[in-house]
Design a protein around this motif. Structure first.
Motif, PDB file in Angstrom:
ATOM      1  N   ALA A  54       0.805  -1.219   0.000  1.00  0.00           N
ATOM      2  CA  ALA A  54       0.000   0.000   0.000  1.00  0.00           C
ATOM      3  C   ALA A  54       0.840   1.272   0.000  1.00  0.00           C
ATOM      4  N   LEU A  55       2.165   1.151   0.026  1.00  0.00           N
ATOM      5  CA  LEU A  55       3.020   2.339   0.003  1.00  0.00           C
ATOM      6  C   LEU A  55       2.840   3.064  -1.324  1.00  0.00           C
ATOM      7  N   ARG A  56       2.619   4.366  -1.259  1.00  0.00           N
ATOM      8  CA  ARG A  56       2.371   5.171  -2.451  1.00  0.00           C
ATOM      9  C   ARG A  56       3.490   6.189  -2.615  1.00  0.00           C
ATOM     10  N   LEU A  57       4.023   6.274  -3.809  1.00  0.00           N
ATOM     11  CA  LEU A  57       5.142   7.169  -4.069  1.00  0.00           C
ATOM     12  C   LEU A  57       4.791   8.619  -3.754  1.00  0.00           C
ATOM     13  N   GLU A  58       3.584   9.049  -4.114  1.00  0.00           N
ATOM     14  CA  GLU A  58       3.222  10.443  -3.856  1.00  0.00           C
ATOM     15  C   GLU A  58       3.161  10.746  -2.364  1.00  0.00           C
ATOM     16  N   ALA A  59       2.749   9.772  -1.540  1.00  0.00           N
ATOM     17  CA  ALA A  59       2.724   9.974  -0.090  1.00  0.00           C
ATOM     18  C   ALA A  59       4.145  10.029   0.475  1.00  0.00           C
ATOM     19  N   VAL A  60       5.004   9.138  -0.012  1.00  0.00           N
ATOM     20  CA  VAL A  60       6.399   9.114   0.435  1.00  0.00           C
ATOM     21  C   VAL A  60       7.096  10.411   0.045  1.00  0.00           C
TER      22      VAL A  60
END
Length: 146
Positions: A54-60
């Motif tokens: 569920a890791l999202r690049l935009e959130a990171v």
């Protein structure tokens, strides 16, 4: 349209880029070995965090867009002395409420894992999860200069 020589040159450049990416990934895996300490016996369960898938690049990237949060992750990657660290270990001159906000933003984005030890929370970078989802990202963070 490319000639045969142009196609061969393009293939050569692509293979060189792939080799460089692979070498950079290997270098980052070696550099972050210290950040990959095993979980000590009796450690509490981690606080809620996004699963690896569920890791999202935009959130990171959003979490890393703040220089203080970038510095926190970089410090954990390069200067970690133990499995995890309290907020006080960083020596940041900020109000506790501000630090709580920044550490929560990092945890919610999936960059760090936090565990509650009594009244304190300790943090470490989710190196394996981040390298699996976004290879080379942590190497960029480690190379970042303020």
């Amino acid at each position: 349209m490319l000639s045969k020589a142009g196609v061969r040159a393009e293939q050569t450049h692509a293979s060189e880029r792939a080799a460089a990416t692979s070498a950079a990934g290997e270098a980052s895996r070696r550099a972050f070995a210290a950040a990959r300490r095993p979980v000590p016996d009796g450690a509490p369960e981690p606080l809620p965090e996004p699963a690896r898938a569920a890791l999202r690049l935009e959130a990171v990237m959003g979490a890393l867009s703040d220089p203080l949060r970038m510095r926190i992750v970089r410090t954990l990657l390069l200067e970690s002395e133990a499995f995890d660290h309290t907020c006080g270990w960083f020596g940041l001159d900020r109000p506790k409420s501000s630090l709580t906000h920044h550490f929560r933003a990092l945890r919610d984005a999936g960059l760090i894992r936090q565990r509650q030890y009594g009244l304190e929370r300790r943090s470490h970078v989710r190196v394996d999860d981040l390298e699996a989802r976004f290879p080379g990202l942590l190497a960029l963070v480690a190379d970042w200069q303020e």
